[in-house]
Design a protein around this motif. Sequence first.
Motif, mmCIF file in Angstrom:
data_model
loop_
_atom_site.group_PDB
_atom_site.id
_atom_site.type_symbol
_atom_site.label_atom_id
_atom_site.label_comp_id
_atom_site.label_asym_id
_atom_site.label_seq_id
_atom_site.Cartn_x
_atom_site.Cartn_y
_atom_site.Cartn_z
ATOM 1 N N TYR A 1 23.608 40.897 24.240
ATOM 2 C CA TYR A 1 25.028 41.198 24.121
ATOM 3 C C TYR A 1 25.806 39.896 23.973
ATOM 4 O O TYR A 1 26.215 39.269 24.957
ATOM 5 N N ASN B 1 22.657 45.011 18.807
ATOM 6 C CA ASN B 1 23.818 45.896 18.829
ATOM 7 C C ASN B 1 24.447 46.006 17.451
ATOM 8 O O ASN B 1 24.564 45.017 16.728
ATOM 9 N N CYS C 1 26.917 51.354 18.703
ATOM 10 C CA CYS C 1 26.145 50.775 19.806
ATOM 11 C C CYS C 1 26.503 49.308 20.031
ATOM 12 O O CYS C 1 25.757 48.567 20.668
ATOM 13 N N ASP D 1 25.610 46.295 28.122
ATOM 14 C CA ASP D 1 26.578 45.301 27.633
ATOM 15 C C ASP D 1 27.435 44.772 28.776
ATOM 16 O O ASP D 1 27.647 43.571 28.913
#
Length: 265
Positions: free
Chosen positions: A219, A245, A249, A256
């Motif tokens: 993330y 990601n 998403c 995240d």
Amino acid sequence: MERIVKREAVTYDLMKKYIEKLCAQHSSLRLVSLGKSVMGKELFCLRIGNGKRRVMYVGATHGLEWLTTLVVLKFCEELLLAEKENTCIQGYSARDLLKNVSLAVVPMLNPDGVDIAQKGVSACENLKEQIYDICKFDFSCWSANANGVDLNHNFNADWYALRDFEQLNGITKPSSRRFGGAYPESEPEVKALTSILRKVHFHRLYSFHSQGEEIFFEYGKNTPPNSLLIAKALAGVTDYTLVSNAGHCSSGGLKDWFIEEFKKR
């Protein structure tokens, strides 16, 4: 010893029966409630082990993904049996593991959504009109909680960018899936989970889903250096694909938020 957790579609009530039987069979298992869902169902957390390394597993964030509840409960059962019998699990002594690790398992973060997805009308209770208006009597794709909020879009990780993406794609109100709510952490289930994670120092968190054989592990700039190493180890065991990601998403999820908030995986 007879196994308790069976391979069958699980509802909230069946999950409770499994947990009650596991607690009766294993005195080392500790049970707490993190809070309650929109409809007032307990958000159970199972605690195993006394080690300094704290790890959390979370199942059934989405209503349709009740299978993940069985996965984490079955793991708990096997771990507890190995501890009681002083045997190994995946080649490791269960007792030694639990001297070093404390495992917290939330088997069903979204109990209302699980019941709505499986039981339809009978699970809607006093929110029938609200839920009918959202899904038009089609419960086949229900992943949200009872408020029509996708819990994995409700965490405060670039939530406003995710809201903009949702709106561009016509998702502007409560829905059976992918609506992130009115604001970050608007839902009681999300509030309950983030509250305990902020109070207790967890080293790892794993959020289990059942759509696609994939591992989301990063993330943005706060992705910890060991995240890829952990993901590759999991991929080696599961043959799942590592993915980044993207799209719906891209943010707002539990994984995240955990990375963003604690710089951990």
